[in-house]
Scaffold this motif. Structure first.
Motif, PDB file in Angstrom:
ATOM      1  N   GLN A  88      -3.053  10.458   2.596  1.00 39.70           N
ATOM      2  CA  GLN A  88      -4.475  10.422   2.243  1.00 39.70           C
ATOM      3  C   GLN A  88      -4.759   9.283   1.255  1.00 39.70           C
ATOM      4  O   GLN A  88      -5.791   8.621   1.349  1.00 39.70           O
ATOM      5  N   ILE A  89      -3.843   9.061   0.340  1.00 39.66           N
ATOM      6  CA  ILE A  89      -3.989   7.948  -0.610  1.00 39.66           C
ATOM      7  C   ILE A  89      -3.944   6.620   0.143  1.00 39.66           C
ATOM      8  O   ILE A  89      -4.745   5.725  -0.130  1.00 39.66           O
ATOM      9  N   VAL A  90      -3.021   6.499   1.090  1.00 38.79           N
ATOM     10  CA  VAL A  90      -2.932   5.278   1.909  1.00 38.79           C
ATOM     11  C   VAL A  90      -4.259   5.038   2.617  1.00 38.79           C
ATOM     12  O   VAL A  90      -4.793   3.926   2.609  1.00 38.79           O
ATOM     13  N   ILE A 147      -6.923   3.825   0.124  1.00 43.66           N
ATOM     14  CA  ILE A 147      -6.690   2.431  -0.274  1.00 43.66           C
ATOM     15  C   ILE A 147      -7.107   1.492   0.852  1.00 43.66           C
ATOM     16  O   ILE A 147      -7.786   0.486   0.620  1.00 43.66           O
ATOM     17  N   SER A 178       1.099   4.061  -2.979  1.00 48.20           N
ATOM     18  CA  SER A 178       0.852   5.476  -2.702  1.00 48.20           C
ATOM     19  C   SER A 178       2.033   6.336  -3.169  1.00 48.20           C
ATOM     20  O   SER A 178       1.836   7.428  -3.696  1.00 48.20           O
ATOM     21  N   GLN A 179       3.246   5.844  -2.993  1.00 50.53           N
ATOM     22  CA  GLN A 179       4.425   6.577  -3.457  1.00 50.53           C
ATOM     23  C   GLN A 179       4.425   6.703  -4.976  1.00 50.53           C
ATOM     24  O   GLN A 179       4.732   7.770  -5.523  1.00 50.53           O
ATOM     25  N   LEU A 183       1.807   6.654  -6.950  1.00 53.62           N
ATOM     26  CA  LEU A 183       0.742   7.572  -7.346  1.00 53.62           C
ATOM     27  C   LEU A 183       1.144   9.030  -7.142  1.00 53.62           C
ATOM     28  O   LEU A 183       0.925   9.877  -8.019  1.00 53.62           O
ATOM     29  N   VAL A 184       1.740   9.330  -5.999  1.00 50.22           N
ATOM     30  CA  VAL A 184       2.167  10.707  -5.733  1.00 50.22           C
ATOM     31  C   VAL A 184       3.239  11.127  -6.732  1.00 50.22           C
ATOM     32  O   VAL A 184       3.193  12.235  -7.282  1.00 50.22           O
ATOM     33  N   VAL A 196       0.844  -1.195   0.000  1.00 51.85           N
ATOM     34  CA  VAL A 196       0.000   0.000   0.000  1.00 51.85           C
ATOM     35  C   VAL A 196       0.879   1.245   0.000  1.00 51.85           C
ATOM     36  O   VAL A 196       0.621   2.200  -0.756  1.00 51.85           O
ATOM     37  N   ASN A 197       1.923   1.252   0.813  1.00 54.90           N
ATOM     38  CA  ASN A 197       2.846   2.394   0.839  1.00 54.90           C
ATOM     39  C   ASN A 197       3.534   2.581  -0.504  1.00 54.90           C
ATOM     40  O   ASN A 197       3.681   3.705  -0.988  1.00 54.90           O
ATOM     41  N   ARG A 205       0.188  11.574   0.050  1.00 55.66           N
ATOM     42  CA  ARG A 205       0.475  10.140   0.087  1.00 55.66           C
ATOM     43  C   ARG A 205      -0.278   9.466   1.231  1.00 55.66           C
ATOM     44  O   ARG A 205      -0.867   8.398   1.054  1.00 55.66           O
TER      45      ARG A 205
END
Length: 89
Positions: free
Chosen positions: A37-39, A42, A12-13, A15-16, A8-9, A35
């Motif tokens: 917020q994305i985590v 998800i 998110s990385q 995506l950012v 997940v991390n 990041r």
């Protein structure tokens, strides 16, 4: 589907990083805040998926006529119930 915390991390990385590369996107907060917020998004989506899956499997198990998991009939019923359960939530 369950994903590890590391996965997940990592997602998110990625995506950012991709958002930062897009000229039409301007982040209005620090990239790590985005990041995180994305985590959270998800993790919430995965939690919802697990809850819906559990509810659908309970419903299928409650039927008096047993349907064999993995059969075409089970797959069709599962998909229909899954969509109905998602609509409820």
């Amino acid at each position: 589907m369950s994903l590890s915390r590391e996965k997940v991390n990592h997602l998110s990385q990625l995506l950012v990083r991709r958002l930062e590369e897009m000229p039409e996107v301007t982040l209005r907060m620090p990239s790590n805040t985005v990041r995180l917020q994305i985590v959270g998004a998800i993790q919430e989506a995965l939690r919802l998926e697990e809850e819906v899956d559990f509810a659908v499997r309970q419903t299928l198990a409650s039927y008096t006529r047993r349907v064999v998991e993995g059969s075409r009939e089970w797959d069709v019923m599962y998909q229909k119930l899954y969509e109905l359960e998602l609509d409820k939530r």
